[in-house]
Design an enzyme around this catalytic site. Structure first.
Site, PDB file in Angstrom:
ATOM      1  N   ASP A 170       0.816  -1.214   0.000  1.00  0.00           N
ATOM      2  CA  ASP A 170       0.000   0.000   0.000  1.00  0.00           C
ATOM      3  C   ASP A 170       0.856   1.274   0.000  1.00  0.00           C
ATOM      4  OD1 ASP A 170      -2.002  -1.844   0.291  1.00  0.00           O
ATOM      5  OD2 ASP A 170      -2.866  -0.955   2.101  1.00  0.00           O
TER       6      ASP A 170
ATOM      7  N   HIS B 105       3.603  -2.387   3.105  1.00  0.00           N
ATOM      8  CA  HIS B 105       3.656  -1.029   2.541  1.00  0.00           C
ATOM      9  C   HIS B 105       4.917  -0.884   1.707  1.00  0.00           C
ATOM     10  CE1 HIS B 105       0.737  -0.759   5.780  1.00  0.00           C
ATOM     11  NE2 HIS B 105       0.218   0.263   5.123  1.00  0.00           N
TER      12      HIS B 105
HETATM   13 ZN   LIG Z   1      -2.465   2.979   3.468  1.00  0.00          ZN
END
Ligand SMILES: [Zn+2]
Length: 244
Positions: free
Chosen positions: A42, A194
């Protein structure tokens, strides 16, 4: 006449009692194709994207990037657009994480729609695709968010495993989270990571891939772990806009 009038009234009452139901997107928290593991990244596009893609490609696996329009960098920036094109051209799935990483559950319906539309437009112009999946920032959503997602034709994707890299968990502990996960051997895995932490790219990801592959999981995109199509449409890229 009487029966027709009665019917009209009955229909009006029925319509009042059952107003047109708003469409609501499906919320998916787990993969459904047995023995698959979907690694997701992400908050990009950001500068570790290419290294992550190289690591995935070296192992012959595909992953999914849930990208923002304006978070770490502006999606229309040269480096960001290039990172997206690189990941997309190598067969990784690109999906929406909405525009500015806001908590969508706190926004009005119009504001939610604009957070969706910004990224959808950007991915259409940079890659030529209409994405079929969205992950709300923080995994936070409301009934409005699900309705807007449905209007955009998108499934809402959460996760069933969190490496913790986004919430301050050290790389060593992220690795041990993966160890514990693999030891418990779930049928499928939908893993949150991430792309904005260098240690995720250099340390956690190589370890996670090795553990998951050794345990016999097939590492695939979110679309493939669900047996769905990643895009609503695929066409030609357009002209890039700019971030304000
Ligand atoms: Zn996020």
């Amino acid at each position: 006449m009487l029966s027709s009038a009665f019917l009209t009234i009955a229909l009006a009452v029925a319509a009042f009692a059952h107003p047109a139901r708003q469409l609501s997107a499906k919320v998916i928290t787990s993969c459904s194709v047995p023995n698959t593991a979907a690694l997701t990244f992400d908050d990009g596009p950001w500068k570790y994207s290419e290294q992550i893609v190289d690591t995935l490609d070296a192992r012959g696996i595909k992953a999914t990037f849930f990208v923002n329009g304006d978070n770490y960098g502006c999606i229309y920036g040269d480096a960001q657009a290039q990172a997206l094109k690189n990941a997309y051209s190598k067969g990784h799935q690109i999906a929406s994480h909405t525009w500015a990483h806001k908590d969508l559950a706190t926004l009005s319906r119009d504001e939610v729609d604009s957070e969706f539309t910004g990224v959808d437009k950007a991915l259409e112009s940079i890659l030529g695709v209409k994405v079929a999946f969205v992950r709300p920032p923080f995994g936070s959503y409301s009934a409005d968010v699900l309705q807007v997602a449905a209007e955009h034709g998108q499934n809402v994707i959460i996760w069933d495993f969190d490496s913790g890299d986004g919430s301050g968990v050290s790389p060593a502990r992220s690795k041990s989270r993966y160890d514990k996960l693999v030891a418990s051997h779930p049928n499928t895995i939908l893993a949150l990571n991430h792309e904005t932490y260098v240690t995720t790219a250099t340390t956690v990801l190589p370890h996670a891939i090795e553990e998951l592959q050794d345990a016999g999981y097939e590492l695939v995109t979110v679309a493939d772990c669900l047996g769905l199509s990643p895009y609503l449409s695929v066409g030609n890229a357009g002209t890039n806009d700019v971030c304000l």
